[in-house]
Design an enzyme around this catalytic site. Structure first.
Site, short mmCIF file in Angstrom:
data_model
loop_
_atom_site.label_atom_id
_atom_site.label_comp_id
_atom_site.label_asym_id
_atom_site.label_seq_id
_atom_site.Cartn_x
_atom_site.Cartn_y
_atom_site.Cartn_z
N GLU B 63 -19.24 -0.81 -24.39
CA GLU B 63 -19.47 -0.54 -25.82
C GLU B 63 -18.42 0.39 -26.43
OE1 GLU B 63 -22.00 -0.52 -23.59
OE2 GLU B 63 -23.10 -2.30 -24.22
N HIS B 132 -34.44 -1.07 -25.86
CA HIS B 132 -33.98 -2.29 -26.52
C HIS B 132 -34.75 -2.56 -27.81
CE1 HIS B 132 -32.38 -2.99 -22.49
NE2 HIS B 132 -31.67 -3.99 -22.94
#
Lengths: 323, 329
Positions: B63, B132
């Site tokens: 990321e 998540h």
């Protein structure tokens, strides 16, 4: 020492001029700070002039660099106007970043300097991104990415070097190993003997060179640039060097010895290159002295000019956050 | 009127990406599994085949690298659209987003621009639990230099994403996972709009319900139930948290005299506080007939069990209950 025979007089003069300009610039801002005329902090690269100068000497017009918190040398070597740099350090509206950036955030986009960065390793992925854009556009330009030994232990280093490798991006990673991340000796921060070994893990060439030898840095970078321009991907060059001054203005030098500092001062890259150039007949001693003297005078004039620049105001400052 | 048809929120996002890529060579996509896989939620399905692997670039699970490379590419004139597979993973890339993308334009004295978009599926409701499922908008709302967009429907998603890609600033585009399959009328062809403007989704006179993203649908359902109880609720879809359209909110509350803010992220430090403060600091304060109320997520991570998951974020009945309490004074 790198092969001095490959240099002509003009190149030698240029290299020495750049190195002395960086040295005199930083000595001058150190003095301004000591006299209370400069505010904030700064990170001096005195003793590291060869890596900035040699690496950027291997570049051409249109190539890019990314820089670090210790970025004055990179900026000067990439062709910055020292008056605008000084104005920025003095917080003037006339500075490169209108007094918003200061020492740690000078960018000179017109010259291809994508900016100094206050976050250790922050500019490594940015360099890879610029390289990706160049590759995607079919350009043969390259990016030189400067960072220190401390940055090599950040996650951003790992992610960016790996992505640069898999996509064969035209970027040259120049690790200026000045032996300390603030106070942390690099040998205590890693369990390997050379940071350049990490290139093996990503699948591209890595080498460790004498970072106080401007010719060696230039030659190594030239090879890496050639590789990058031909689409073969990145190279990691570890330049072993040393900062004579502390990490920043708060540093008491408690983590290193006077003897160590003296040992490295004796390996001063700027005086060393002057001697080599004189010995090789590329300039005489008087010329070498003149270069140092002219750099000092140029910086002194630039300080006067920069100090007379306008101060910024808060008017409309919130409108500047967005483009 | 331009031709329109019913498509999903995910399809509308894909159309915006497709249109932008077709019209501007500098637009490219980057993210984890966005190529053959089509993205974790299928949003980029088919784009690899159409534009090739250079412009629909599958990345390693990195990321920092994804966001940082987008920043660097944007600095030299590209318009990258990067994807975080889940908005939670933005935490990995916070330096590149908040210290780099958001600050470079200002920090470099206005000479640099970072025209990038960071798309990220956000929010709860899929049973994917704490790492998540969260809503991250409040983390980012305190960072000048970012724009934050949270569309609630397909038509807005297309117009807002088109505007975000064309914008010269870094834009975080948060897509609620529960909305991907929702359908709406969407115009054929490219259009852009909505960045920086809230919209009155349902007019009413008694209470202003200010919300965004998936909560808009719960607020609209609540407005239906409230109607049966004789309460005429107005629903404001904020759409973009930064820049925030304060005047639409203040105008609505000046009319209704009551404010209820609804968001999925936890109450403390949530963006609802900013909305409430905006109203109490404005002329609308003089029109307030009841204390401002907030309905927000509980002070917990999102749990996995479906009943617990539902219980920690606002539901229609929570909104109805709060509105009734406000009206009861």
């Amino acid at each position: 020492m790198g092969n001095v025979v490959e240099l002509n007089r003009e190149e030698a003069t240029e290299l020495l001029t750049t190195m002395w300009t960086i040295r005199r610039f930083e000595e001058a801002v150190d003095d301004l700070f000591a006299r209370g005329l400069l505010h904030g902090t700064m990170h001096l690269s005195i003793g590291q002039e060869a890596s900035a100068t040699g690496a950027i000497a291997a570049l051409e017009q249109g190539d890019y660099i990314t820089s670090t918190h210790r970025g004055h040398g990179h900026c000067i070597a990439k062709g910055a106007d020292v008056t605008l740099m000084l104005a920025e350090l003095l917080g003037k509206e006339s500075g490169y970043c209108r007094g918003r950036g200061g020492s740690m955030h000078i960018a000179d986009l017109d010259a291809g300097n994508l900016g100094a960065n206050g976050i250790v390793a922050g500019s490594i992925p940015i360099a890879a991104g610029a390289a990706l854009a160049l590759k995607q556009r079919g350009s043969d330009r390259v990016v030189v990415c400067f960072f220190g030994d401390g940055a090599a232990n950040e996650g951003a280093f790992h992610e960016a070097l790996n992505m640069a490798a898999i996509w064969k991006l035209p970027v040259i990673f120049i690790c200026e190993n000045n032996h300390y991340g603030m106070s942390m000796a690099w040998t205590k921060a890693v369990a390997i003997d050379r940071l350049s070994r990490r290139a093996d893990a990503y699948g591209f060439p890595g080498m460790t060179i004498d970072g106080n030898d401007v010719i060696a840095v230039k030659e190594a970078t030239e090879r890496a640039v050639k590789r990058a321009r031909s689409g073969e991907g990145p190279t990691l060059i570890e330049c072993l060097t040393y900062r004579h001054k502390g990490h920043s203005k708060s540093d008491q030098n408690l983590y290193r010895t006077r003897e160590e500092i003296k040992e490295w001062r004796d390996k001063d890259p700027t005086q060393r290159f002057a001697r080599v150039a004189i010995d090789a007949g590329l300039m005489d001693a008087a010329t070498a002295e003149d270069i140092a003297e002219e750099a000092e005078q140029r910086i002194a004039r630039a300080i006067e000019e920069a100090r007379s620049g306008p101060d910024p105001t808060l008017v409309g400052i919130e409108d500047e956050t967005y483009a | 009127m331009p031709e329109a048809r019913s498509i999903t929120y995910a399809e509308a996002i894909r159309e915006a990406l497709d249109d932008a890529m077709a019209s501007d060579e500098s637009v490219f996509l980057m993210g984890e599994d966005i190529g053959v896989y089509g993205g974790a939620f299928g949003v980029t399905t088919g784009l690899l085949q159409k534009y090739g692997a250079d412009r629909v670039r599958d990345t390693p699970i990195s990321e920092i690298g994804i966001v940082g490379i987008a920043v660097g590419a944007a600095l030299v004139g590209m318009r990258p659209v990067a994807e975080m597979q889940f908005s939670d993973f933005t935490a990995n890339a916070m330096d590149q987003l908040c210290n780099q993308a958001a600050k470079l334009h200002f920090m470099y004295g206005g000479k640099a621009q970072v025209p990038m978009v960071l798309r990220a599926p956000t929010g709860s409701g899929t049973g994917a639990a704490a790492q998540h499922s969260q809503s991250i908008e409040s983390w980012l709302a305190n960072v000048p230099g970012l724009k934050i967009v949270m569309p609630s429907n397909a038509a807005d998603a297309k117009g807002l994403l088109t505007a975000a890609i064309a914008d010269p600033n870094p834009v975080v585009f948060l897509e609620h996972k529960l909305l991907y399959k929702t359908k709406g009328e969407v115009e054929v062809g490219s259009y852009s709009g909505g960045l920086g403007s809230a919209v009155v989704t349902h007019e009413g006179r008694d209470v202003s319900i200010v919300c965004w993203s998936a909560m808009v649908h719960k607020a609209l359902a609540a407005a239906g139930s409230l109607k049966d109880q004789g309460i005429d609720a107005e629903v404001i879809d904020v759409r973009t948290l930064r820049p925030l359209d304060r005047s639409t909110i203040v105008g609505s509350v000046s009319k209704t005299g009551r404010l209820l803010v609804v968001h999925e992220s936890p109450l403390t430090g949530g963006f609802g506080g900013e909305i409430a403060a905006t109203v109490t600091e404005s002329d609308a304060f003089d029109f307030l007939e009841a204390p401002v109320k907030r309905v927000a997520g509980l002070e917990t991570p999102i749990p996995s069990n479906p009943e617990l998951e539902k219980g920690v974020v606002p539901q229609e009945e929570d909104i109805v209950k709060a509105a009734v309490e406000i009206l009861a004074g």
